[in-house]
Design an enzyme around this catalytic site. Sequence first.
Site, mmCIF file in Angstrom:
data_model
loop_
_atom_site.group_PDB
_atom_site.id
_atom_site.type_symbol
_atom_site.label_atom_id
_atom_site.label_comp_id
_atom_site.label_asym_id
_atom_site.label_seq_id
_atom_site.Cartn_x
_atom_site.Cartn_y
_atom_site.Cartn_z
ATOM 1 N N GLU A 56 0.270 -1.403 0.083
ATOM 2 C CA GLU A 56 0.065 -0.113 -0.167
ATOM 3 C C GLU A 56 1.056 0.958 -0.133
ATOM 4 O O GLU A 56 0.207 2.773 -0.924
ATOM 5 C CB GLU A 56 -0.787 0.343 1.307
ATOM 6 C CG GLU A 56 -2.064 -1.194 1.726
ATOM 7 C CD GLU A 56 -0.932 -2.203 2.089
ATOM 8 O OE1 GLU A 56 -0.234 -2.452 1.987
ATOM 9 O OE2 GLU A 56 -2.344 -3.181 3.200
ATOM 10 N N ALA A 157 11.611 -37.042 -6.989
ATOM 11 C CA ALA A 157 11.611 -37.384 -8.489
ATOM 12 C C ALA A 157 11.795 -38.936 -7.878
ATOM 13 O O ALA A 157 12.156 -39.330 -7.769
ATOM 14 C CB ALA A 157 12.763 -36.527 -8.894
ATOM 15 N N THR A 199 19.929 -38.674 3.446
ATOM 16 C CA THR A 199 20.158 -38.569 1.956
ATOM 17 C C THR A 199 20.888 -37.403 2.335
ATOM 18 O O THR A 199 22.264 -37.726 1.287
ATOM 19 C CB THR A 199 19.051 -37.394 1.920
ATOM 20 O OG1 THR A 199 17.219 -37.550 2.044
ATOM 21 C CG2 THR A 199 19.263 -36.523 0.932
ATOM 22 N N GLU A 282 12.742 -32.321 0.836
ATOM 23 C CA GLU A 282 12.927 -33.079 -0.197
ATOM 24 C C GLU A 282 13.638 -34.397 -0.442
ATOM 25 O O GLU A 282 14.288 -35.103 -1.513
ATOM 26 C CB GLU A 282 14.759 -32.368 -0.442
ATOM 27 C CG GLU A 282 13.815 -30.790 -0.870
ATOM 28 C CD GLU A 282 15.057 -30.097 -2.806
ATOM 29 O OE1 GLU A 282 15.196 -30.957 -3.202
ATOM 30 O OE2 GLU A 282 14.955 -29.555 -2.585
ATOM 31 N N GLY A 284 14.193 -37.777 2.570
ATOM 32 C CA GLY A 284 14.513 -38.936 1.354
ATOM 33 C C GLY A 284 13.273 -39.725 1.722
ATOM 34 O O GLY A 284 12.413 -39.381 2.390
ATOM 35 N N THR A 286 12.157 -42.071 3.898
ATOM 36 C CA THR A 286 11.814 -42.651 5.141
ATOM 37 C C THR A 286 11.616 -41.045 5.836
ATOM 38 O O THR A 286 10.194 -41.635 6.500
ATOM 39 C CB THR A 286 13.106 -43.553 6.405
ATOM 40 O OG1 THR A 286 14.142 -44.251 4.853
ATOM 41 C CG2 THR A 286 12.819 -43.701 7.097
ATOM 42 N N LEU A 287 11.732 -40.319 5.813
ATOM 43 C CA LEU A 287 11.592 -38.839 6.457
ATOM 44 C C LEU A 287 10.300 -38.383 5.259
ATOM 45 O O LEU A 287 9.173 -37.821 5.957
ATOM 46 C CB LEU A 287 12.104 -37.638 6.366
ATOM 47 C CG LEU A 287 12.235 -36.455 7.007
ATOM 48 C CD1 LEU A 287 11.962 -36.660 8.799
ATOM 49 C CD2 LEU A 287 13.221 -35.659 6.512
HETATM 50 N N1 LIG Z 1 14.712 -39.087 -5.477
HETATM 51 C C1 LIG Z 1 14.206 -38.545 -4.305
HETATM 52 O O1 LIG Z 1 13.734 -37.465 -5.127
HETATM 53 C C2 LIG Z 1 15.374 -38.496 -3.136
HETATM 54 C C3 LIG Z 1 15.025 -37.460 -2.915
HETATM 55 C C4 LIG Z 1 15.969 -37.512 -1.300
HETATM 56 C C5 LIG Z 1 16.357 -38.759 -1.342
HETATM 57 N N2 LIG Z 1 16.950 -39.802 -2.175
HETATM 58 C C6 LIG Z 1 17.508 -41.309 -1.883
HETATM 59 O O2 LIG Z 1 16.988 -41.164 -1.188
HETATM 60 C C7 LIG Z 1 17.908 -42.188 -0.167
HETATM 61 C C8 LIG Z 1 18.235 -42.190 1.465
HETATM 62 O O3 LIG Z 1 16.687 -42.348 1.710
HETATM 63 P P1 LIG Z 1 16.436 -42.108 3.339
HETATM 64 O O4 LIG Z 1 15.333 -42.766 3.763
HETATM 65 O O5 LIG Z 1 17.795 -43.188 4.701
HETATM 66 O O6 LIG Z 1 16.643 -40.304 3.248
HETATM 67 P P2 LIG Z 1 15.832 -39.694 4.183
HETATM 68 O O7 LIG Z 1 15.092 -39.667 4.705
HETATM 69 O O8 LIG Z 1 16.213 -38.112 3.906
HETATM 70 O O9 LIG Z 1 16.595 -39.726 5.890
HETATM 71 C C9 LIG Z 1 15.572 -40.966 6.865
HETATM 72 C C10 LIG Z 1 16.650 -40.965 8.531
HETATM 73 O O10 LIG Z 1 16.042 -39.330 8.584
HETATM 74 C C11 LIG Z 1 15.973 -39.513 10.358
HETATM 75 N N3 LIG Z 1 15.040 -39.195 10.950
HETATM 76 C C12 LIG Z 1 14.898 -38.103 11.604
HETATM 77 N N4 LIG Z 1 13.796 -38.586 12.282
HETATM 78 C C13 LIG Z 1 13.261 -38.962 11.872
HETATM 79 C C14 LIG Z 1 11.846 -39.442 11.860
HETATM 80 N N5 LIG Z 1 10.479 -38.964 12.972
HETATM 81 N N6 LIG Z 1 11.395 -39.735 11.073
HETATM 82 C C15 LIG Z 1 11.876 -40.095 9.876
HETATM 83 N N7 LIG Z 1 13.304 -40.613 9.693
HETATM 84 C C16 LIG Z 1 13.437 -39.420 10.720
HETATM 85 C C17 LIG Z 1 16.588 -41.265 10.496
HETATM 86 O O11 LIG Z 1 17.438 -41.651 10.733
HETATM 87 P P3 LIG Z 1 18.223 -40.705 12.316
HETATM 88 O O12 LIG Z 1 16.965 -41.546 13.610
HETATM 89 O O13 LIG Z 1 19.663 -40.755 12.420
HETATM 90 O O14 LIG Z 1 18.026 -39.405 12.402
HETATM 91 C C18 LIG Z 1 16.327 -41.501 8.949
HETATM 92 O O15 LIG Z 1 16.879 -42.640 8.894
HETATM 93 C C19 LIG Z 1 19.325 -42.272 -0.816
HETATM 94 O O16 LIG Z 1 19.171 -42.725 -1.401
HETATM 95 C C20 LIG Z 1 18.262 -40.922 -1.870
HETATM 96 O O17 LIG Z 1 19.600 -40.630 -3.186
HETATM 97 C C21 LIG Z 1 15.860 -39.535 -3.281
#
Ligand SMILES: NC(=O)c1ccc[n+]([C@@H]2O[C@H](COP(=O)([O-])OP(=O)(O)OC[C@H]3O[C@@H](n4cnc5c(N)ncnc54)[C@H](OP(=O)(O)O)[C@@H]3O)[C@@H](O)[C@H]2O)c1
Length: 353
Positions: A56, A157, A199, A282, A284, A286-287
């Site tokens: 404004e 992705a 990740t 972003e 991976g 698990t998160l």
């Molecule tokens: N294509 C895509 O878009 C994309 C994007 C990202 C990653 N990736 C791929 O994903 C792979 C990695 O996978 P990821 O599943 O290990 O990665 P992530 O989801 O990024 O990390 C998982 C980690 O986050 C931590 N975390 C902390 N708090 C959490 C909660 N409340 N719930 C769940 N997790 C929690 C955990 O470790 P702690 O318990 O030790 O904290 C868990 O092992 C790589 O190969 C990467 O290239 C792909």
Amino acid sequence: MASVSVDEAMRRAVALAARGLGATSPNPVVGCVLLDADGEVVGEGFHAYAGGPHAEIVALAQAGKRARGGTAVVTLEPCDHTGRTGPCSHALIAAGVSRVVVAVPDPNPVASGGAATLRAAGIEVTLGVRTEEAEAGNIAWLTSMRRGWPYLIWKYAATLDGRSAAADGTSMWITSEAARTDVHALRGTVDAVLAGVGTVLADDPRLTARNLRDGTLAIRQPLRVVVDSSGRTPADARVRDGAARTWVATAAEVGAGPDGRVDLTALLAELHHRGVRAALLEGGPTLAGAFLAAGLVDRIVGYVAPKLLGAGPTALRDAGVTTIADAIELEITDVTPVGPDLRITALPRKREA
Ligand SMILES: NC(=O)c1ccc[n+]([C@@H]2O[C@H](COP(=O)([O-])OP(=O)(O)OC[C@H]3O[C@@H](n4cnc5c(N)ncnc54)[C@H](OP(=O)(O)O)[C@@H]3O)[C@@H](O)[C@H]2O)c1
């Protein structure tokens, strides 16, 4: 200049507001068009950055004396408080406008009340013009202000068969340079980028917003957040390179959920407290699964590449779904080709309580 309708002026104000996307947090994006008594545009403005002049004020400065007796068309209710700048309600009264048209009322209890102040000064206030468009343009800020935690976009992705890496773990690159450039633009519109420590350990990403061709960093960088329950992020990880602010969010600092991992609700509340209104998750799988299971994802942006892998990790792991009836239902709102890939935008449907 020809005169324009209030409706047309609001359409323009919404477009102006969008120019501030990614730069105004913790403030909203706002656009304003000032019409003189004959309906001619005499001023335009948008809120360009937090601490800078409100929309404004920019429009009033352009209009000068021609604002007197005119109409201010604003996407959000003018603020009524003194923050880093003075109240816009007072500036509009001082400029002598006779009518203010507002798309969306301000949900922020600290700044709201502008419409009442204007009315008390004898100014006609109309609420609700092009509300849907203005809401959509400000959705992250409005959502986060209404409920107290950031608007969360999960971006991933994947190949056409839903894989985020090959069986040997290689994942660079699933999608095209055009899609990755699009992601960097998306990073430029949010206040924080989140990744799990998994990740960071696997890919060592930078998580900055930059030009992919020459590596030039965008002027404004989102806060990088590594969700890392026990602090496993290596000291030499790229996210710690100093190119942007980084927060390694541990369970000790944020609080732990029942599984001992970072409490995601507490994490989002802390990010809101730090001024984050829009955040990009972003990675991976698990998160992302944990955020989806907790119902904390507001929008999904999937980049799907015309490739098949047949084996390798999927883009999403456990999201709390064990039977088809519990699948997380989505509404697809946009499908756009980006280079050879497809960008699919979807909104999770709210579940019945
Ligand atoms: N294509 C895509 O878009 C994309 C994007 C990202 C990653 N990736 C791929 O994903 C792979 C990695 O996978 P990821 O599943 O290990 O990665 P992530 O989801 O990024 O990390 C998982 C980690 O986050 C931590 N975390 C902390 N708090 C959490 C909660 N409340 N719930 C769940 N997790 C929690 C955990 O470790 P702690 O318990 O030790 O904290 C868990 O092992 C790589 O190969 C990467 O290239 C792909």
